[in-house]
Write a protein that holds these residues in place. Structure first.
Motif, PDB file in Angstrom:
ATOM      1  N   ASP A  14       0.845  -1.193   0.000  1.00  0.00           N
ATOM      2  CA  ASP A  14       0.000   0.000   0.000  1.00  0.00           C
ATOM      3  C   ASP A  14       0.883   1.246   0.000  1.00  0.00           C
ATOM      4  O   ASP A  14       2.088   1.179   0.206  1.00  0.00           O
ATOM      5  CB  ASP A  14      -0.942   0.001   1.200  1.00  0.00           C
ATOM      6  N   VAL A  15       0.284   2.368  -0.230  1.00  0.00           N
ATOM      7  CA  VAL A  15       1.009   3.628  -0.293  1.00  0.00           C
ATOM      8  C   VAL A  15       0.611   4.468   0.916  1.00  0.00           C
ATOM      9  O   VAL A  15      -0.559   4.527   1.275  1.00  0.00           O
ATOM     10  CB  VAL A  15       0.671   4.381  -1.598  1.00  0.00           C
ATOM     11  N   PHE A  16       1.591   5.088   1.547  1.00  0.00           N
ATOM     12  CA  PHE A  16       1.253   6.035   2.606  1.00  0.00           C
ATOM     13  C   PHE A  16       1.651   7.423   2.130  1.00  0.00           C
ATOM     14  O   PHE A  16       2.599   7.594   1.370  1.00  0.00           O
ATOM     15  CB  PHE A  16       1.897   5.671   3.944  1.00  0.00           C
ATOM     16  N   SER A  17       0.885   8.401   2.555  1.00  0.00           N
ATOM     17  CA  SER A  17       1.098   9.770   2.113  1.00  0.00           C
ATOM     18  C   SER A  17       1.564  10.615   3.290  1.00  0.00           C
ATOM     19  O   SER A  17       0.798  10.882   4.206  1.00  0.00           O
ATOM     20  CB  SER A  17      -0.200  10.326   1.523  1.00  0.00           C
ATOM     21  N   PHE A  18       2.809  11.039   3.239  1.00  0.00           N
ATOM     22  CA  PHE A  18       3.393  11.855   4.308  1.00  0.00           C
ATOM     23  C   PHE A  18       3.054  13.312   4.052  1.00  0.00           C
ATOM     24  O   PHE A  18       3.304  13.837   2.972  1.00  0.00           O
ATOM     25  CB  PHE A  18       4.912  11.652   4.337  1.00  0.00           C
ATOM     26  N   ASP A  19       2.457  13.966   5.040  1.00  0.00           N
ATOM     27  CA  ASP A  19       2.118  15.390   4.941  1.00  0.00           C
ATOM     28  C   ASP A  19       3.357  16.197   5.319  1.00  0.00           C
ATOM     29  O   ASP A  19       3.705  16.300   6.491  1.00  0.00           O
ATOM     30  CB  ASP A  19       0.949  15.712   5.874  1.00  0.00           C
ATOM     31  N   GLU A  20       4.017  16.765   4.316  1.00  0.00           N
ATOM     32  CA  GLU A  20       5.268  17.491   4.539  1.00  0.00           C
ATOM     33  C   GLU A  20       5.064  18.722   5.420  1.00  0.00           C
ATOM     34  O   GLU A  20       5.907  19.046   6.245  1.00  0.00           O
ATOM     35  CB  GLU A  20       5.891  17.911   3.199  1.00  0.00           C
ATOM     36  N   LYS A  21       3.944  19.395   5.245  1.00  0.00           N
ATOM     37  CA  LYS A  21       3.681  20.611   6.017  1.00  0.00           C
ATOM     38  C   LYS A  21       3.471  20.290   7.496  1.00  0.00           C
ATOM     39  O   LYS A  21       4.047  20.935   8.367  1.00  0.00           O
ATOM     40  CB  LYS A  21       2.453  21.328   5.461  1.00  0.00           C
ATOM     41  N   GLU A  22       2.646  19.297   7.780  1.00  0.00           N
ATOM     42  CA  GLU A  22       2.338  18.916   9.160  1.00  0.00           C
ATOM     43  C   GLU A  22       3.356  17.933   9.741  1.00  0.00           C
ATOM     44  O   GLU A  22       3.342  17.655  10.937  1.00  0.00           O
ATOM     45  CB  GLU A  22       0.940  18.290   9.242  1.00  0.00           C
ATOM     46  N   LYS A  23       4.184  17.368   8.866  1.00  0.00           N
ATOM     47  CA  LYS A  23       5.156  16.345   9.254  1.00  0.00           C
ATOM     48  C   LYS A  23       4.464  15.194   9.974  1.00  0.00           C
ATOM     49  O   LYS A  23       4.848  14.771  11.071  1.00  0.00           O
ATOM     50  CB  LYS A  23       6.278  16.927  10.102  1.00  0.00           C
ATOM     51  N   SER A  24       3.402  14.699   9.347  1.00  0.00           N
ATOM     52  CA  SER A  24       2.620  13.628   9.954  1.00  0.00           C
ATOM     53  C   SER A  24       2.137  12.654   8.885  1.00  0.00           C
ATOM     54  O   SER A  24       2.150  12.960   7.690  1.00  0.00           O
ATOM     55  CB  SER A  24       1.416  14.200  10.705  1.00  0.00           C
ATOM     56  N   VAL A  25       1.694  11.496   9.361  1.00  0.00           N
ATOM     57  CA  VAL A  25       1.229  10.460   8.452  1.00  0.00           C
ATOM     58  C   VAL A  25       0.363   9.474   9.230  1.00  0.00           C
ATOM     59  O   VAL A  25       0.539   9.302  10.432  1.00  0.00           O
ATOM     60  CB  VAL A  25       2.427   9.724   7.803  1.00  0.00           C
ATOM     61  N   THR A  26      -0.572   8.869   8.542  1.00  0.00           N
ATOM     62  CA  THR A  26      -1.271   7.710   9.087  1.00  0.00           C
ATOM     63  C   THR A  26      -0.668   6.505   8.398  1.00  0.00           C
ATOM     64  O   THR A  26      -0.640   6.426   7.174  1.00  0.00           O
ATOM     65  CB  THR A  26      -2.786   7.797   8.846  1.00  0.00           C
ATOM     66  N   PHE A  27      -0.152   5.604   9.191  1.00  0.00           N
ATOM     67  CA  PHE A  27       0.619   4.467   8.691  1.00  0.00           C
ATOM     68  C   PHE A  27       0.000   3.172   9.193  1.00  0.00           C
ATOM     69  O   PHE A  27      -0.366   3.076  10.361  1.00  0.00           O
ATOM     70  CB  PHE A  27       2.067   4.603   9.196  1.00  0.00           C
ATOM     71  N   SER A  28      -0.123   2.194   8.321  1.00  0.00           N
ATOM     72  CA  SER A  28      -0.696   0.895   8.690  1.00  0.00           C
ATOM     73  C   SER A  28       0.385  -0.178   8.645  1.00  0.00           C
ATOM     74  O   SER A  28       0.711  -0.680   7.566  1.00  0.00           O
ATOM     75  CB  SER A  28      -1.829   0.519   7.731  1.00  0.00           C
ATOM     76  N   PRO A  29       0.950  -0.532   9.794  1.00  0.00           N
ATOM     77  CA  PRO A  29       1.983  -1.567   9.801  1.00  0.00           C
ATOM     78  C   PRO A  29       1.425  -2.949   9.486  1.00  0.00           C
ATOM     79  O   PRO A  29       2.151  -3.830   9.040  1.00  0.00           O
ATOM     80  CB  PRO A  29       2.558  -1.516  11.201  1.00  0.00           C
ATOM     81  N   ARG A  30       0.121  -3.136   9.721  1.00  0.00           N
ATOM     82  CA  ARG A  30      -0.543  -4.378   9.368  1.00  0.00           C
ATOM     83  C   ARG A  30      -2.038  -4.107   9.263  1.00  0.00           C
ATOM     84  O   ARG A  30      -2.525  -3.073   9.699  1.00  0.00           O
ATOM     85  CB  ARG A  30      -0.245  -5.491  10.359  1.00  0.00           C
ATOM     86  N   GLU A  31      -2.750  -5.039   8.694  1.00  0.00           N
ATOM     87  CA  GLU A  31      -4.193  -4.893   8.474  1.00  0.00           C
ATOM     88  C   GLU A  31      -4.931  -4.633   9.789  1.00  0.00           C
ATOM     89  O   GLU A  31      -4.676  -5.294  10.788  1.00  0.00           O
ATOM     90  CB  GLU A  31      -4.720  -6.173   7.818  1.00  0.00           C
TER      91      GLU A  31
END
Length: 136
Positions: free
Chosen positions: A17-34
């Motif tokens: 899957d693809v995760f999208s890093f928010d450069e401005k907020e320096k944050s991300v929602t990341f799924s290490p597993r289902e």
């Protein structure tokens, strides 16, 4: 730094899957597993992790909160994380880390965080089952 660590972790976990890093907020929602979504944010002096454990059971809430407060005491039952309650009445797990980490330490902290998240999800589900069985 967080983006680099997560890119490497994403690769190590062989996630497609693809995760999208928010450069401005320096944050991300990341799924290490289902079934697990971690919110991660790079702060000025470290990193912040946050995730939903489970919806808060509506029976015997006071007993559950006492149990969770004991787990939060000195972080002993949570690996240094904190169990909380969000406005939607979901139980959450939060953790802050110092900025000076190697990738290996970061990966281990994510793994520990996910393990505590899964542990508390099971514990709350077990608590809810037992609470329903003892209702008259």
């Amino acid at each position: 730094m967080l983006k680099d660590f997560l890119s490497r972790l994403h690769s190590d976990l062989k996630r497609t899957d693809v995760f999208s890093f928010d450069e401005k907020e320096k944050s991300v929602t990341f799924s290490p597993r289902e079934g697990i979504d971690l919110f991660l944010k790079e702060m000025e002096k470290g990193y912040y992790f946050h995730a939903k454990i489970i919806a808060c059971p509506q029976i015997k809430k006071e007993d559950l909160f006492l149990y969770l407060m004991k787990a939060n005491l000195l972080g002993r039952g949570t690996g240094g994380s904190s169990i909380g309650l969000d406005p939607q009445e979901n139980l959450t797990l939060s953790h802050s880390l110092a900025y000076e980490l190697t990738y290996t330490e970061f990966k281990e902290r994510i793994e520990d965080f996910v393990n505590y998240l899964l542990y508390w999800r099971e514990e709350v589900e077990k608590f809810e089952r037992q609470a329903k069985e003892t209702l008259y």
